[in-house]
Design a protein around this motif. Structure first.
Motif, PDB file in Angstrom:
ATOM      1  N   SER A  25       5.417   4.868  26.911  1.00 44.03           N
ATOM      2  CA  SER A  25       5.719   3.728  25.454  1.00 44.03           C
ATOM      3  C   SER A  25       5.734   4.644  24.492  1.00 44.03           C
ATOM      4  O   SER A  25       5.122   3.487  23.271  1.00 44.03           O
ATOM      5  CB  SER A  25       5.128   2.833  26.168  1.00 44.03           C
ATOM      6  OG  SER A  25       3.277   2.892  25.836  1.00 44.03           O
ATOM      7  N   GLU A  26       5.736   5.013  23.877  1.00 42.16           N
ATOM      8  CA  GLU A  26       5.830   5.503  22.513  1.00 42.16           C
ATOM      9  C   GLU A  26       7.187   6.606  22.045  1.00 42.16           C
ATOM     10  O   GLU A  26       8.281   7.202  23.214  1.00 42.16           O
ATOM     11  CB  GLU A  26       4.547   6.917  22.070  1.00 42.16           C
ATOM     12  CG  GLU A  26       2.947   5.921  21.475  1.00 42.16           C
ATOM     13  CD  GLU A  26       2.336   7.195  21.465  1.00 42.16           C
ATOM     14  OE1 GLU A  26       1.395   6.146  20.677  1.00 42.16           O
ATOM     15  OE2 GLU A  26       2.985   8.120  21.289  1.00 42.16           O
ATOM     16  N   SER A  27       8.035   6.219  21.040  1.00 41.82           N
ATOM     17  CA  SER A  27       9.253   6.620  20.731  1.00 41.82           C
ATOM     18  C   SER A  27       8.884   8.101  19.884  1.00 41.82           C
ATOM     19  O   SER A  27       7.941   8.053  18.855  1.00 41.82           O
ATOM     20  CB  SER A  27      10.104   5.915  19.724  1.00 41.82           C
ATOM     21  OG  SER A  27       9.860   4.587  21.084  1.00 41.82           O
ATOM     22  N   HIS A  28       9.426   9.089  19.729  1.00 40.92           N
ATOM     23  CA  HIS A  28       8.086   9.941  19.332  1.00 40.92           C
ATOM     24  C   HIS A  28      10.786  10.698  18.597  1.00 40.92           C
ATOM     25  O   HIS A  28      11.717  10.733  19.214  1.00 40.92           O
ATOM     26  CB  HIS A  28       8.393  11.395  19.915  1.00 40.92           C
ATOM     27  CG  HIS A  28       7.042  11.458  20.673  1.00 40.92           C
ATOM     28  ND1 HIS A  28       6.080  11.073  20.173  1.00 40.92           N
ATOM     29  CD2 HIS A  28       7.029  10.854  21.789  1.00 40.92           C
ATOM     30  CE1 HIS A  28       4.993  10.799  20.543  1.00 40.92           C
ATOM     31  NE2 HIS A  28       5.576  10.963  22.160  1.00 40.92           N
ATOM     32  N   LEU A  29      10.856  10.984  17.202  1.00 36.05           N
ATOM     33  CA  LEU A  29      11.579  11.558  16.739  1.00 36.05           C
ATOM     34  C   LEU A  29      11.313  12.882  15.514  1.00 36.05           C
ATOM     35  O   LEU A  29      10.287  13.231  14.662  1.00 36.05           O
ATOM     36  CB  LEU A  29      11.685  10.275  15.507  1.00 36.05           C
ATOM     37  CG  LEU A  29      13.529  10.711  14.705  1.00 36.05           C
ATOM     38  CD1 LEU A  29      14.842  10.082  15.447  1.00 36.05           C
ATOM     39  CD2 LEU A  29      13.066  10.690  14.036  1.00 36.05           C
ATOM     40  N   GLU A  30      11.976  13.736  16.007  1.00 36.87           N
ATOM     41  CA  GLU A  30      11.807  14.808  15.272  1.00 36.87           C
ATOM     42  C   GLU A  30      12.691  15.283  14.325  1.00 36.87           C
ATOM     43  O   GLU A  30      14.045  15.345  15.499  1.00 36.87           O
ATOM     44  CB  GLU A  30      11.326  16.595  16.297  1.00 36.87           C
ATOM     45  CG  GLU A  30      11.823  17.826  15.160  1.00 36.87           C
ATOM     46  CD  GLU A  30      10.234  18.659  16.563  1.00 36.87           C
ATOM     47  OE1 GLU A  30      11.049  19.882  16.343  1.00 36.87           O
ATOM     48  OE2 GLU A  30      10.486  18.854  17.495  1.00 36.87           O
ATOM     49  N   VAL A  49      17.927  15.852  15.294  1.00 35.14           N
ATOM     50  CA  VAL A  49      17.779  15.261  14.956  1.00 35.14           C
ATOM     51  C   VAL A  49      17.489  14.656  16.979  1.00 35.14           C
ATOM     52  O   VAL A  49      18.264  14.975  17.568  1.00 35.14           O
ATOM     53  CB  VAL A  49      18.220  13.544  14.458  1.00 35.14           C
ATOM     54  CG1 VAL A  49      17.491  12.032  15.078  1.00 35.14           C
ATOM     55  CG2 VAL A  49      18.089  13.515  12.984  1.00 35.14           C
ATOM     56  N   ILE A  50      15.804  15.340  17.374  1.00 38.07           N
ATOM     57  CA  ILE A  50      15.682  14.777  18.652  1.00 38.07           C
ATOM     58  C   ILE A  50      15.005  13.434  18.517  1.00 38.07           C
ATOM     59  O   ILE A  50      13.680  13.675  17.992  1.00 38.07           O
ATOM     60  CB  ILE A  50      15.119  16.424  19.095  1.00 38.07           C
ATOM     61  CG1 ILE A  50      15.838  17.813  19.179  1.00 38.07           C
ATOM     62  CG2 ILE A  50      14.538  15.832  20.694  1.00 38.07           C
ATOM     63  CD1 ILE A  50      15.123  18.457  19.113  1.00 38.07           C
ATOM     64  N   ASN A  54      22.979  15.816  13.258  1.00 35.11           N
ATOM     65  CA  ASN A  54      22.865  16.118  14.648  1.00 35.11           C
ATOM     66  C   ASN A  54      22.479  15.319  15.949  1.00 35.11           C
ATOM     67  O   ASN A  54      20.550  15.869  15.557  1.00 35.11           O
ATOM     68  CB  ASN A  54      23.160  17.170  14.930  1.00 35.11           C
ATOM     69  CG  ASN A  54      24.092  18.855  14.557  1.00 35.11           C
ATOM     70  OD1 ASN A  54      25.010  17.710  14.205  1.00 35.11           O
ATOM     71  ND2 ASN A  54      23.912  19.580  14.059  1.00 35.11           N
ATOM     72  N   VAL A  55      22.187  13.819  15.996  1.00 37.18           N
ATOM     73  CA  VAL A  55      21.389  13.448  17.015  1.00 37.18           C
ATOM     74  C   VAL A  55      21.633  13.929  19.170  1.00 37.18           C
ATOM     75  O   VAL A  55      22.373  13.887  19.564  1.00 37.18           O
ATOM     76  CB  VAL A  55      21.506  12.203  17.306  1.00 37.18           C
ATOM     77  CG1 VAL A  55      20.668  11.280  17.501  1.00 37.18           C
ATOM     78  CG2 VAL A  55      21.992  11.476  15.768  1.00 37.18           C
ATOM     79  N   THR A  56      20.268  14.354  19.835  1.00 40.42           N
ATOM     80  CA  THR A  56      19.362  14.320  20.977  1.00 40.42           C
ATOM     81  C   THR A  56      18.970  13.406  20.705  1.00 40.42           C
ATOM     82  O   THR A  56      17.943  13.424  21.022  1.00 40.42           O
ATOM     83  CB  THR A  56      19.662  15.860  20.710  1.00 40.42           C
ATOM     84  OG1 THR A  56      20.351  16.401  19.989  1.00 40.42           O
ATOM     85  CG2 THR A  56      19.550  16.138  22.545  1.00 40.42           C
ATOM     86  N   GLY A  57      19.589  12.894  22.464  1.00 43.59           N
ATOM     87  CA  GLY A  57      18.253  12.519  22.921  1.00 43.59           C
ATOM     88  C   GLY A  57      17.714  12.885  24.556  1.00 43.59           C
ATOM     89  O   GLY A  57      18.112  13.017  24.740  1.00 43.59           O
ATOM     90  N   HIS A  58      16.265  13.236  24.115  1.00 44.99           N
ATOM     91  CA  HIS A  58      15.772  13.145  25.459  1.00 44.99           C
ATOM     92  C   HIS A  58      14.722  11.996  26.188  1.00 44.99           C
ATOM     93  O   HIS A  58      14.334  11.012  26.192  1.00 44.99           O
ATOM     94  CB  HIS A  58      14.688  13.967  25.245  1.00 44.99           C
ATOM     95  CG  HIS A  58      14.737  14.773  25.194  1.00 44.99           C
ATOM     96  ND1 HIS A  58      15.572  15.906  26.141  1.00 44.99           N
ATOM     97  CD2 HIS A  58      15.533  15.628  23.566  1.00 44.99           C
ATOM     98  CE1 HIS A  58      16.165  17.158  25.386  1.00 44.99           C
ATOM     99  NE2 HIS A  58      16.060  16.551  24.120  1.00 44.99           N
ATOM    100  N   ASN A  59      15.497  10.963  27.442  1.00 44.92           N
ATOM    101  CA  ASN A  59      14.884  10.061  28.082  1.00 44.92           C
ATOM    102  C   ASN A  59      15.085   8.632  27.446  1.00 44.92           C
ATOM    103  O   ASN A  59      14.066   7.947  27.503  1.00 44.92           O
ATOM    104  CB  ASN A  59      12.921   9.905  27.997  1.00 44.92           C
ATOM    105  CG  ASN A  59      13.198  11.088  28.983  1.00 44.92           C
ATOM    106  OD1 ASN A  59      13.862  11.769  30.064  1.00 44.92           O
ATOM    107  ND2 ASN A  59      11.480  11.995  29.205  1.00 44.92           N
TER     108      ASN A  59
END
Length: 120
Positions: free
Chosen positions: A46-51, A39-40, A4-9
């Motif tokens: 300017s940094e990518s975060h993945l949780e 997965v979020i 399950n993928v979710t994207g913020h910004n």
């Protein structure tokens, strides 16, 4: 395994989903009891975060990856999740083994009293 993928910004493209599926294929083969991953993906300053979070054998396990680009952040999170799942698997295996029973040491004077000493 369902991802399950979710994207913020950030926009989630088919290439990102395909890359996630490729990276998490190893985890799916090592830990077949995992049903789904959450997965979020977010972009901040300017940094990518993945949780990534999942439930494995009754425990909630999550990992985070951060990098300037998205794909290295995915790799970091996958490595951390794999390590966390391996650690949890080790804990479960350790619980199956019998623990050593601690015994009280025998005291020397009790042993001497039980001995039959002869004075001549």
């Amino acid at each position: 395994m369902k991802i399950n993928v979710t994207g913020h910004n950030t926009k989630i493209t088919d290439n990102i989903i395909q890359h996630l599926e490729e990276k998490f294929a190893k985890i799916a083969s090592h830990f077949p009891s995992i049903i789904s991953l959450n997965v979020i993906i977010s972009q901040q300053h300017s940094e990518s975060h993945l949780e990534v979070s999942t439930t494995y054998e009754g425990a909630q396990i999550s990992a985070r990856g951060t990098a300037e680009q998205l794909y290295p952040a995915i790799s970091n999170a996958v490595k951390k999740l794999d390590a966390a799942l391996t650690h949890r698997k080790g804990q479960l295996k350790a619980d199956r083994h019998a623990k050593p029973v601690s015994t009280t040491p025998e005291i020397a004077h009790e042993i001497i009293q039980e001995m039959k000493l002869v004075n001549d």
